[in-house]
Design an enzyme around this catalytic site. Sequence first.
Site, PDB file in Angstrom:
ATOM      1  N   HIS A  52     -27.686  41.547-102.054  1.00  0.00           N
ATOM      2  CA  HIS A  52     -27.757  41.274-100.613  1.00  0.00           C
ATOM      3  C   HIS A  52     -28.936  40.353-100.312  1.00  0.00           C
ATOM      4  O   HIS A  52     -28.784  39.338 -99.609  1.00  0.00           O
ATOM      5  CB  HIS A  52     -27.912  42.605 -99.868  1.00  0.00           C
ATOM      6  N   GLU A  53     -30.107  40.697-100.846  1.00  0.00           N
ATOM      7  CA  GLU A  53     -31.302  39.883-100.585  1.00  0.00           C
ATOM      8  C   GLU A  53     -31.206  38.520-101.266  1.00  0.00           C
ATOM      9  O   GLU A  53     -31.718  37.524-100.739  1.00  0.00           O
ATOM     10  CB  GLU A  53     -32.555  40.627-101.054  1.00  0.00           C
ATOM     11  N   HIS A  56     -29.442  36.130 -98.975  1.00  0.00           N
ATOM     12  CA  HIS A  56     -30.361  35.503 -98.019  1.00  0.00           C
ATOM     13  C   HIS A  56     -31.183  34.407 -98.701  1.00  0.00           C
ATOM     14  O   HIS A  56     -31.321  33.288 -98.185  1.00  0.00           O
ATOM     15  CB  HIS A  56     -31.324  36.547 -97.449  1.00  0.00           C
ATOM     16  N   ASP A 148     -30.529  41.774 -89.837  1.00  0.00           N
ATOM     17  CA  ASP A 148     -29.664  40.593 -89.891  1.00  0.00           C
ATOM     18  C   ASP A 148     -28.904  40.366 -88.589  1.00  0.00           C
ATOM     19  O   ASP A 148     -28.807  39.239 -88.094  1.00  0.00           O
ATOM     20  CB  ASP A 148     -28.670  40.729 -91.053  1.00  0.00           C
TER      21      ASP A 148
END
Length: 261
Positions: A52-53, A56, A148
């Site tokens: 997930h990170e 980004h 987010d």
Amino acid sequence: MRLSWKLGRVAGIDLFLHPSALLMFFLVSGAMPSGLGTLAFVVALLASIVLHELGHSLMARQYGIETADITLYLFGGVARLQRMPRSPGPELLIALAGPAVNFVIAGVLFAMVNLVEVAGVPSRFLWLVLSSNLILACFNLLPIFPMDGGRVLRAFLSGWIGRLRATEVAAMIGRMVAVVGGIVFLLNGMWQLVILALFVFMAGGMELRQVRAEGRSPGVPEGFAEGVAAPVGYRWTNRGDGVWRLVPIMVPVGGRDRSWS
């Protein structure tokens, strides 16, 4: 001194594990029938957070923004970007990239579950990881700044009312939700979520102050929240005791200081 342990580097980004992340073993202890299953589930959950990170971070890299490091905590991960995008478009895409990764993981796991069940193999573990990724994606998309969803909200509002005002609105909504949620969690004895609500409340306020500072014109004294710039040819000077005044800018001309104005 850093309190986190370095796990290595992923895509050129340092990866750290905060001690609080180890508490996940206690939070999910009943999810799997065995200790080995619980360990595998926690590892899969942490891997999902890392991806997930990375979503980004790698999207931010497309806009020339590097990531200093990624740290895993009890309630998720934090990708520490070297700077935040100021344009709504990049911020929108960077914010959506993380949840998008979790939706992709959930889709892949759903296909795997169907294959496993056809083969007659138990699929509880896959279902748990799949549902965790869906929860992670949907929770992060809630319009709670600075999560987010809150950044998505700010990106949409920035085009209409400007980045500073959009941040104020998004932070206000996020902090209101954090307060209401914190009270509800407290009344129900959900201490872990109370801590999360407190973190969201404080983080939203910190980023709002940072954006206000960035938007302040050079030479504007601290406390001028809306960024009152000095007129051309003048600058702010501190007289002491919090008193500021405008003075003309002196420019040397022919060996003598003369006022810019």
